[in-house]
Design a protein around this motif. Structure first.
Motif, PDB file in Angstrom:
ATOM      1  N   THR A 268       0.825  -1.218   0.000  1.00  8.15           N
ATOM      2  CA  THR A 268       0.000   0.000   0.000  1.00  8.15           C
ATOM      3  C   THR A 268       0.856   1.264   0.000  1.00  8.15           C
ATOM      4  O   THR A 268       0.328   2.367  -0.014  1.00  8.15           O
ATOM      5  N   LYS A 269       2.180   1.104   0.027  1.00 10.00           N
ATOM      6  CA  LYS A 269       3.053   2.288   0.138  1.00 10.00           C
ATOM      7  C   LYS A 269       2.773   3.315  -0.959  1.00 10.00           C
ATOM      8  O   LYS A 269       2.709   4.515  -0.685  1.00 10.00           O
ATOM      9  N   ALA A 270       2.574   2.831  -2.188  1.00 12.17           N
ATOM     10  CA  ALA A 270       2.368   3.753  -3.304  1.00 12.17           C
ATOM     11  C   ALA A 270       1.087   4.568  -3.132  1.00 12.17           C
ATOM     12  O   ALA A 270       0.987   5.698  -3.597  1.00 12.17           O
ATOM     13  N   SER A 271       0.112   3.992  -2.422  1.00 11.13           N
ATOM     14  CA  SER A 271      -1.183   4.651  -2.285  1.00 11.13           C
ATOM     15  C   SER A 271      -1.136   5.825  -1.301  1.00 11.13           C
ATOM     16  O   SER A 271      -2.056   6.622  -1.237  1.00 11.13           O
ATOM     17  N   ARG A 272      -0.073   5.917  -0.531  1.00 14.63           N
ATOM     18  CA  ARG A 272       0.078   6.984   0.470  1.00 14.63           C
ATOM     19  C   ARG A 272      -0.962   6.934   1.581  1.00 14.63           C
ATOM     20  O   ARG A 272      -1.139   7.920   2.302  1.00 14.63           O
ATOM     21  N   LEU A 273      -1.660   5.840   1.689  1.00 19.74           N
ATOM     22  CA  LEU A 273      -2.582   5.712   2.817  1.00 19.74           C
ATOM     23  C   LEU A 273      -1.751   5.457   4.072  1.00 19.74           C
ATOM     24  O   LEU A 273      -0.703   4.822   4.018  1.00 19.74           O
ATOM     25  N   LYS A 274      -2.239   5.973   5.205  1.00 18.23           N
ATOM     26  CA  LYS A 274      -1.495   5.798   6.453  1.00 18.23           C
ATOM     27  C   LYS A 274      -1.750   4.390   7.002  1.00 18.23           C
ATOM     28  O   LYS A 274      -2.897   3.983   7.154  1.00 18.23           O
ATOM     29  N   THR A 275      -0.671   3.667   7.289  1.00 25.45           N
ATOM     30  CA  THR A 275      -0.799   2.273   7.718  1.00 25.45           C
ATOM     31  C   THR A 275      -0.454   2.107   9.188  1.00 25.45           C
ATOM     32  O   THR A 275       0.362   2.843   9.741  1.00 25.45           O
ATOM     33  N   GLY A 276      -1.089   1.116   9.814  1.00 20.42           N
ATOM     34  CA  GLY A 276      -0.781   0.802  11.206  1.00 20.42           C
ATOM     35  C   GLY A 276      -0.846  -0.694  11.440  1.00 20.42           C
ATOM     36  O   GLY A 276      -1.577  -1.404  10.735  1.00 20.42           O
ATOM     37  N   VAL A 277      -0.076  -1.178  12.403  1.00 18.03           N
ATOM     38  CA  VAL A 277      -0.167  -2.583  12.789  1.00 18.03           C
ATOM     39  C   VAL A 277      -0.280  -2.676  14.310  1.00 18.03           C
ATOM     40  O   VAL A 277       0.211  -1.813  15.035  1.00 18.03           O
ATOM     41  N   LEU A 278      -0.975  -3.714  14.761  1.00 21.45           N
ATOM     42  CA  LEU A 278      -1.123  -3.982  16.196  1.00 21.45           C
ATOM     43  C   LEU A 278      -0.613  -5.404  16.412  1.00 21.45           C
ATOM     44  O   LEU A 278      -1.218  -6.365  15.921  1.00 21.45           O
ATOM     45  N   VAL A 279       0.514  -5.509  17.118  1.00 19.47           N
ATOM     46  CA  VAL A 279       1.236  -6.793  17.126  1.00 19.47           C
ATOM     47  C   VAL A 279       1.805  -7.094  18.511  1.00 19.47           C
ATOM     48  O   VAL A 279       1.870  -6.219  19.377  1.00 19.47           O
ATOM     49  N   PHE A 280       2.200  -8.329  18.698  1.00 20.83           N
ATOM     50  CA  PHE A 280       2.801  -8.711  19.973  1.00 20.83           C
ATOM     51  C   PHE A 280       4.279  -8.309  20.028  1.00 20.83           C
ATOM     52  O   PHE A 280       4.954  -8.258  18.989  1.00 20.83           O
ATOM     53  N   ASP A 281       4.732  -8.017  21.253  1.00 18.29           N
ATOM     54  CA  ASP A 281       6.117  -7.583  21.492  1.00 18.29           C
ATOM     55  C   ASP A 281       7.142  -8.487  20.810  1.00 18.29           C
ATOM     56  O   ASP A 281       8.160  -8.017  20.313  1.00 18.29           O
ATOM     57  N   GLU A 282       6.848  -9.786  20.833  1.00 19.56           N
ATOM     58  CA  GLU A 282       7.813 -10.767  20.342  1.00 19.56           C
ATOM     59  C   GLU A 282       8.258 -10.484  18.910  1.00 19.56           C
ATOM     60  O   GLU A 282       9.364 -10.861  18.522  1.00 19.56           O
ATOM     61  N   ARG A 283       7.380  -9.856  18.090  1.00 24.39           N
ATOM     62  CA  ARG A 283       7.729  -9.641  16.685  1.00 24.39           C
ATOM     63  C   ARG A 283       7.741  -8.165  16.294  1.00 24.39           C
ATOM     64  O   ARG A 283       7.863  -7.817  15.131  1.00 24.39           O
ATOM     65  N   ARG A 284       7.639  -7.326  17.286  1.00 22.98           N
ATOM     66  CA  ARG A 284       7.497  -5.906  17.042  1.00 22.98           C
ATOM     67  C   ARG A 284       8.530  -5.340  16.070  1.00 22.98           C
ATOM     68  O   ARG A 284       8.196  -4.603  15.143  1.00 22.98           O
ATOM     69  N   THR A 285       9.781  -5.701  16.279  1.00 27.29           N
ATOM     70  CA  THR A 285      10.855  -5.078  15.487  1.00 27.29           C
ATOM     71  C   THR A 285      10.836  -5.533  14.029  1.00 27.29           C
ATOM     72  O   THR A 285      11.518  -4.947  13.202  1.00 27.29           O
ATOM     73  N   ALA A 286      10.064  -6.558  13.715  1.00 27.28           N
ATOM     74  CA  ALA A 286      10.012  -7.038  12.324  1.00 27.28           C
ATOM     75  C   ALA A 286       9.075  -6.185  11.467  1.00 27.28           C
ATOM     76  O   ALA A 286       9.001  -6.378  10.255  1.00 27.28           O
ATOM     77  N   TYR A 287       8.374  -5.233  12.086  1.00 25.05           N
ATOM     78  CA  TYR A 287       7.382  -4.458  11.336  1.00 25.05           C
ATOM     79  C   TYR A 287       7.862  -3.058  11.003  1.00 25.05           C
ATOM     80  O   TYR A 287       8.522  -2.405  11.815  1.00 25.05           O
ATOM     81  N   ASP A 288       7.448  -2.614   9.817  1.00 27.96           N
ATOM     82  CA  ASP A 288       7.715  -1.247   9.413  1.00 27.96           C
ATOM     83  C   ASP A 288       6.417  -0.679   8.815  1.00 27.96           C
ATOM     84  O   ASP A 288       6.050  -0.997   7.691  1.00 27.96           O
ATOM     85  N   ALA A 289       5.705   0.110   9.650  1.00 29.45           N
ATOM     86  CA  ALA A 289       4.465   0.752   9.187  1.00 29.45           C
ATOM     87  C   ALA A 289       4.468   2.167   9.757  1.00 29.45           C
ATOM     88  O   ALA A 289       5.318   2.505  10.580  1.00 29.45           O
ATOM     89  N   ASP A 290       3.498   2.995   9.350  1.00 32.01           N
ATOM     90  CA  ASP A 290       3.479   4.370   9.868  1.00 32.01           C
ATOM     91  C   ASP A 290       3.280   4.385  11.389  1.00 32.01           C
ATOM     92  O   ASP A 290       3.833   5.211  12.081  1.00 32.01           O
TER      93      ASP A 290
END
Ligand code: TXA
Ligand code: MG
Length: 352
Positions: A268-290
């Motif tokens: 969705t990066k090209a769409s410029r929509l603002k992205t969010g994720v809600l995740v567990f601590d164990e994998r937090r650093t694997a995510y890159d969202a707004d």
């Protein structure tokens, strides 16, 4: 809106609770903390006051309200004789996040409270300010969650004001609520069956150990609800929902879940929509969202329950448009957590 903080000086606190109790008994609407979420209280016997609850929340009138009590005497005034099983559950689990649907005593509460049913949902909240308020007001207190209908339930006084400022007389500010999800609602269809109508703060396991010989009629899990309600934006439920579009991703292999979610975010990066994720601590650093929010550790689902609604509100506050949330196991409090997540997502669940 009048607002009383409960963490200050004891004398000040007592005065403020007294003021809140007086407002309630005079037919006004007062929000207050419980151990689950903030409730929007009114005298359950006063039809005008109860009407005010439905109006302030924009709540459909066919959805009955829970009545909150502080002691057994109040229960006797509300309900007709009830099964021994109910008595046992009360003894073991009250005060606490358990609402029991019982036969209502005619004329004990406004018909708006029960939405015309012959039963009433009753609970005794496990929160000192809630109990003091109910006791001092002298009222059975009808109280749904203190949010605008459809929005996530409030776990802070600020959330109540976000939704209801100007529509209610006051809020008792007790800081963050404990459980963070609503009470478990049960009915007792026969003398040894407990039917869970809404999973919540009291788990199926706790009910079973309070009543070992009882059969627990567990609710449809979030998963079975999905298969019955296929993905369809037009049919989106609006319970507990953030403004952004939320999708739950569930799978046996957490690293695949992470991979899938991150691919969706990247796409969705090209769409410029603002992205969010809600995740567990164990994998937090694997995510890159707004916006990356965490539930805490997946080993402590109580913490995830405690944080869920505030996280959903945070996505709204930051204007996040596309949200992905990791699902979790449906053991213990996980059942209630997945139930609320599924509703918040309008049952958009991807299983991989
Ligand atoms: O934790 C909670 O339960 C919070 C706090 C404030 O106590 N309250 C709450 O209320 O969640 P509300 O109105 O948001 O949810 C009440 C639920 C609804 O699902 C309603 O349909 C169900 O309880 N309910 C109430 N009375 C009922 C009845 N007589 N029969 C069946 N379901 C009932
Ligand atoms: Mg509610």
């Amino acid at each position: 809106v009048w607002r009383a903080a409960v963490d200050g000086d004891a004398a000040v606190l007592a005065g403020q609770l007294e003021e809140a109790a007086a407002l309630l008994s005079e037919g006004h609407l007062v929000a207050f903390p419980t151990e689950t979420v903030y409730g929007l209280g009114a005298d359950a016997r006063n039809t005008k006051a109860v009407e005010g609850i439905f109006r302030a929340k924009g709540r459909p009138s066919d959805n009955p309200l829970i009545v909150h009590i502080a002691d057994e005497r109040q229960l006797g005034e509300l309900v007709l004789p009830y099964p021994e099983l109910a008595r046992r559950l009360m003894k073991e689990l009250w005060p606490g996040p358990l609402t029991i649907v019982l036969p209502v005593r005619p004329e004990a509460v406004s018909p708006l409270v029960t939405a015309g049913l012959s039963t009433v949902g009753v609970r005794m909240p496990d929160h000192p300010a809630a109990l003091a308020l109910i006791r001092q007001s002298g009222c059975p207190v009808a109280a749904p969650s203190a949010n605008r209908s459809g929005r996530p339930s409030p776990t802070l006084a600020e959330h109540v004001l976000e939704d209801l400022d100007g529509k209610i007389s006051g809020v008792v500010d007790g800081g963050a609520t404990g459980v963070g999800l609503e009470s478990t609602v049960i009915e007792l269809p026969d003398s040894d069956t407990i039917r869970i109508l809404r999973p919540g703060g009291i788990t199926a396991e706790q009910l079973q150990s309070a009543a070992p010989e009882a059969t627990i009629d567990a609710p449809a899990s979030a998963k079975s609800e999905i298969t019955e309600a296929p993905r369809s934006p037009g049919m989106k439920y609006t319970h507990y929902a953030p403004e952004g579009d939320l999708t739950i991703v569930q799978g046996h292999d957490p690293s695949e879940v992470t991979l899938y979610i991150q691919e969706q975010v990247n796409a969705t990066k090209a769409s410029r929509l603002k992205t969010g994720v809600l995740v567990f601590d164990e994998r937090r650093t694997a995510y890159d969202a707004d916006l990356v929010l965490t539930y805490g550790s997946e080993l402590h689902l109580e913490q995830a329950a405690h944080r869920l609604y505030a996280a959903l509100r945070r996505f709204d506050a930051e204007g996040v448009q596309l949200i992905w949330a990791e699902g979790c196991s449906e053991e213990g409090i996980g059942l209630a957590l997945m139930n609320r997540l599924a509703k918040a997502a309008g049952h958009q669940i991807v299983r991989i």
